[in-house]
Design a protein around this motif. Structure first.
Motif, PDB file in Angstrom:
ATOM      1  N   LYS A  87      31.191 -23.964 -77.937  1.00  0.00           N
ATOM      2  CA  LYS A  87      30.617 -25.217 -78.431  1.00  0.00           C
ATOM      3  C   LYS A  87      29.845 -24.997 -79.733  1.00  0.00           C
ATOM      4  N   ALA A  88      29.090 -23.910 -79.776  1.00  0.00           N
ATOM      5  CA  ALA A  88      28.302 -23.640 -80.984  1.00  0.00           C
ATOM      6  C   ALA A  88      29.215 -23.410 -82.193  1.00  0.00           C
ATOM      7  N   ALA A  89      30.273 -22.630 -81.998  1.00  0.00           N
ATOM      8  CA  ALA A  89      31.189 -22.338 -83.125  1.00  0.00           C
ATOM      9  C   ALA A  89      31.924 -23.607 -83.549  1.00  0.00           C
ATOM     10  N   ALA A  90      32.357 -24.399 -82.566  1.00  0.00           N
ATOM     11  CA  ALA A  90      33.079 -25.631 -82.890  1.00  0.00           C
ATOM     12  C   ALA A  90      32.180 -26.607 -83.638  1.00  0.00           C
ATOM     13  N   GLU A  91      30.944 -26.720 -83.157  1.00  0.00           N
ATOM     14  CA  GLU A  91      30.008 -27.651 -83.796  1.00  0.00           C
ATOM     15  C   GLU A  91      29.727 -27.222 -85.239  1.00  0.00           C
ATOM     16  N   LEU A  92      29.507 -25.923 -85.431  1.00  0.00           N
ATOM     17  CA  LEU A  92      29.188 -25.440 -86.778  1.00  0.00           C
ATOM     18  C   LEU A  92      30.404 -25.556 -87.704  1.00  0.00           C
ATOM     19  N   ALA A  93      31.578 -25.203 -87.183  1.00  0.00           N
ATOM     20  CA  ALA A  93      32.791 -25.326 -88.012  1.00  0.00           C
ATOM     21  C   ALA A  93      32.964 -26.774 -88.461  1.00  0.00           C
ATOM     22  N   SER A  94      32.811 -27.705 -87.531  1.00  0.00           N
ATOM     23  CA  SER A  94      32.949 -29.126 -87.879  1.00  0.00           C
ATOM     24  C   SER A  94      31.917 -29.542 -88.916  1.00  0.00           C
ATOM     25  N   LYS A  95      30.681 -29.121 -88.693  1.00  0.00           N
ATOM     26  CA  LYS A  95      29.589 -29.492 -89.605  1.00  0.00           C
ATOM     27  C   LYS A  95      29.850 -28.946 -91.014  1.00  0.00           C
ATOM     28  N   LEU A  96      30.416 -27.743 -91.099  1.00  0.00           N
ATOM     29  CA  LEU A  96      30.658 -27.116 -92.398  1.00  0.00           C
ATOM     30  C   LEU A  96      32.015 -27.511 -92.987  1.00  0.00           C
ATOM     31  N   GLY A  97      32.744 -28.374 -92.308  1.00  0.00           N
ATOM     32  CA  GLY A  97      34.033 -28.848 -92.823  1.00  0.00           C
ATOM     33  C   GLY A  97      35.131 -27.805 -92.751  1.00  0.00           C
ATOM     34  N   LYS A  98      35.000 -26.849 -91.821  1.00  0.00           N
ATOM     35  CA  LYS A  98      36.045 -25.823 -91.666  1.00  0.00           C
ATOM     36  C   LYS A  98      37.019 -26.268 -90.590  1.00  0.00           C
ATOM     37  N   PRO A  99      38.326 -26.118 -90.844  1.00  0.00           N
ATOM     38  CA  PRO A  99      39.296 -26.567 -89.843  1.00  0.00           C
ATOM     39  C   PRO A  99      39.209 -25.725 -88.573  1.00  0.00           C
ATOM     40  N   TRP A 100      39.431 -26.386 -87.444  1.00  0.00           N
ATOM     41  CA  TRP A 100      39.457 -25.594 -86.203  1.00  0.00           C
ATOM     42  C   TRP A 100      40.464 -26.164 -85.213  1.00  0.00           C
ATOM     43  N   VAL A 101      40.990 -25.251 -84.390  1.00  0.00           N
ATOM     44  CA  VAL A 101      42.044 -25.576 -83.423  1.00  0.00           C
ATOM     45  C   VAL A 101      41.486 -25.408 -82.019  1.00  0.00           C
ATOM     46  N   LEU A 102      41.762 -26.379 -81.164  1.00  0.00           N
ATOM     47  CA  LEU A 102      41.449 -26.249 -79.730  1.00  0.00           C
ATOM     48  C   LEU A 102      42.753 -26.037 -78.971  1.00  0.00           C
ATOM     49  N   ASP A 103      42.813 -24.946 -78.177  1.00  0.00           N
ATOM     50  CA  ASP A 103      43.929 -24.737 -77.254  1.00  0.00           C
ATOM     51  C   ASP A 103      43.380 -24.927 -75.837  1.00  0.00           C
ATOM     52  N   PRO A 104      43.706 -26.064 -75.198  1.00  0.00           N
ATOM     53  CA  PRO A 104      43.188 -26.342 -73.849  1.00  0.00           C
ATOM     54  C   PRO A 104      44.009 -25.622 -72.786  1.00  0.00           C
ATOM     55  N   ALA A 105      44.100 -24.295 -72.911  1.00  0.00           N
ATOM     56  CA  ALA A 105      44.993 -23.515 -72.050  1.00  0.00           C
ATOM     57  C   ALA A 105      44.634 -23.711 -70.578  1.00  0.00           C
ATOM     58  N   ALA A 106      45.621 -24.015 -69.788  1.00  0.00           N
ATOM     59  CA  ALA A 106      45.452 -24.170 -68.332  1.00  0.00           C
ATOM     60  C   ALA A 106      44.361 -25.185 -67.981  1.00  0.00           C
ATOM     61  N   VAL A 107      44.270 -26.248 -68.765  1.00  0.00           N
ATOM     62  CA  VAL A 107      43.175 -27.222 -68.615  1.00  0.00           C
ATOM     63  C   VAL A 107      43.134 -27.846 -67.226  1.00  0.00           C
ATOM     64  N   SER A 108      44.285 -27.912 -66.551  1.00  0.00           N
ATOM     65  CA  SER A 108      44.333 -28.579 -65.235  1.00  0.00           C
ATOM     66  C   SER A 108      43.808 -27.722 -64.097  1.00  0.00           C
ATOM     67  N   CYS A 109      43.413 -26.466 -64.376  1.00  0.00           N
ATOM     68  CA  CYS A 109      42.995 -25.574 -63.279  1.00  0.00           C
ATOM     69  C   CYS A 109      41.799 -26.090 -62.510  1.00  0.00           C
ATOM     70  N   SER A 110      40.860 -26.738 -63.201  1.00  0.00           N
ATOM     71  CA  SER A 110      39.625 -27.153 -62.505  1.00  0.00           C
ATOM     72  C   SER A 110      38.944 -28.281 -63.273  1.00  0.00           C
ATOM     73  N   GLY A 111      38.055 -28.971 -62.550  1.00  0.00           N
ATOM     74  CA  GLY A 111      37.231 -30.001 -63.192  1.00  0.00           C
ATOM     75  C   GLY A 111      36.336 -29.385 -64.252  1.00  0.00           C
ATOM     76  N   GLY A 148      48.831 -23.697 -63.580  1.00  0.00           N
ATOM     77  CA  GLY A 148      48.023 -22.747 -64.337  1.00  0.00           C
ATOM     78  C   GLY A 148      48.340 -22.800 -65.814  1.00  0.00           C
ATOM     79  N   ALA A 149      48.632 -21.637 -66.388  1.00  0.00           N
ATOM     80  CA  ALA A 149      48.845 -21.568 -67.838  1.00  0.00           C
ATOM     81  C   ALA A 149      50.238 -22.057 -68.248  1.00  0.00           C
ATOM     82  N   ASP A 150      51.177 -22.143 -67.309  1.00  0.00           N
ATOM     83  CA  ASP A 150      52.540 -22.557 -67.663  1.00  0.00           C
ATOM     84  C   ASP A 150      52.685 -24.069 -67.576  1.00  0.00           C
ATOM     85  N   SER A 151      53.677 -24.577 -68.282  1.00  0.00           N
ATOM     86  CA  SER A 151      53.893 -26.020 -68.298  1.00  0.00           C
ATOM     87  C   SER A 151      54.882 -26.420 -67.215  1.00  0.00           C
TER      88      SER A 151
END
Ligand SMILES: Nc1ncnc2c1ncn2[C@@H]1O[C@H](COP(=O)(O)OP(=O)(O)OP(=O)(O)O)[C@@H](O)[C@H]1O
Ligand SMILES: Cc1ncsc1CCO
Ligand SMILES: [Mg+2]
Length: 277
Positions: A87-111, A148-151
């Protein structure tokens, strides 16, 4: 109206120009990625000409993140103590206008993982890259069934989910699979490069997310085009690698070698990109 091959020719020169720029500029890419993928993500970035740095600790973010050219965050082996640095890196990257990628790997594993990804989306990723199941789950904010991690979906099953996630988040959304889909909520592009055996190497999707970050770094104002280029280049490296491979383990090696050795003629001949709709 342009023919399919004219469209493809236009994309091809852009794809090569993007790879050449990555090699020339060697962007610094901070990766906060899962334990499974660290090695392959770093080697993919090095072979493409970029400079990876797996810097994870929350205490290092204020010093290091201001120096990066792009960030990749991947939740594949998420635990509660990793989330603050993401969260800290994402927030700072956004604030500084640096592009960033989110990979929601295996997002369905848990709440826990789903909520973490939804929070990270709030920090305005430039690109969200997942497989079909991950994009469908994140878009609907509900886990559904998990493998899990597979589609368990085709990437093309996720087109509407990807468009909707793009419109709600403001991110370009990329769905990996047999056809890689890229959308900004309006345009939908299909990248037809790649080979089925890439699914049998763990962390190829994570490596693709890292590569997208490197391509965003050299063309930050055109995230859709940069993402399409990264997906096409990674797919072409897989196609060339497969011709030399005996199975997934040697494909892993040949994919990296092929990415390193890609030349302009090969790229121009192999790019296979179309518009959907
Ligand atoms: N059937 C296929 N045909 C061609 N290319 C494919 C196929 N399936 C996957 N790929 C390619 O494999 C790479 C990884 O995509 P995949 O969707 O398997 O990622 P992922 O599920 O996020 O992987 P991981 O979580 O293991 O990192 C992409 O470059 C994609 O284009
Ligand atoms: C196998 C696996 N499990 C969690 S992350 C990961 C790597 C591919 O996403
Ligand atoms: Mg993945």
């Amino acid at each position: 109206m342009e023919s399919k091959s004219e469209q493809n020719e236009e994309w091809s020169s852009g794809v090569w120009a993007h790879l050449a720029a990555v090699r020339r500029q060697s962007p610094l890419v901070q990766c906060i990625t899962n334990f499974v993928s660290m090695d392959l993500v770093a080697n993919t970035l090095l072979s493409a000409g970029a400079s990876p740095a797996m810097v994870h600790s929350v205490v290092e973010v204020p010093d290091f993140t201001p120096h990066i050219h792009a960030l990749c965050v991947n939740v594949g082996t998420l635990t509660p103590d990793w989330l603050p640095s993401m969260k800290a890196a994402a927030e700072l990257a956004s604030k500084l206008g640096k592009p960033w990628v989110l990979d929601p790997a295996a997002v369905s594993c848990s709440g826990f993982r789903l909520n973490a990804c939804l929070e990270l989306v709030g920090f305005e990723p430039t690109v969200i890259k997942g497989n079909g199941s991950e994009i469908i789950a994140l878009s609907s904010a509900s886990p559904g069934q998990t493998k899990g991690a597979d589609s368990s979906h085709e990437s093309t099953d996720a087109i509407e989910a990807a468009k909707s996630l793009s419109l709600s988040s403001g991110a370009v959304v990329a769905v990996s699979g047999a056809v890689d889909i890229v959308t900004d909520g309006k345009q939908v592009i299909g990248v037809h490069n790649g080979t089925k055996m890439m699914q049998k190497i763990t962390a190829t999707g994570c490596s693709l997310a890292g590569l997208i970050a490197a391509f965003l770094a050299i063309d930050p104002l055109k995230p859709l085009e940069a993402t399409v280029s990264a997906m096409s280049i990674f797919g072409i490296a897989g196609e060339l690698g497969e011709a030399m491979a005996k199975g997934p383990a040697s494909l892993r090696m040949h994919l990296i070698d092929s990415l390193y050795g890609l030349d302009e003629t090969t790229v121009l001949n192999r790019v296979n990109i179309t518009r959907f709709g």
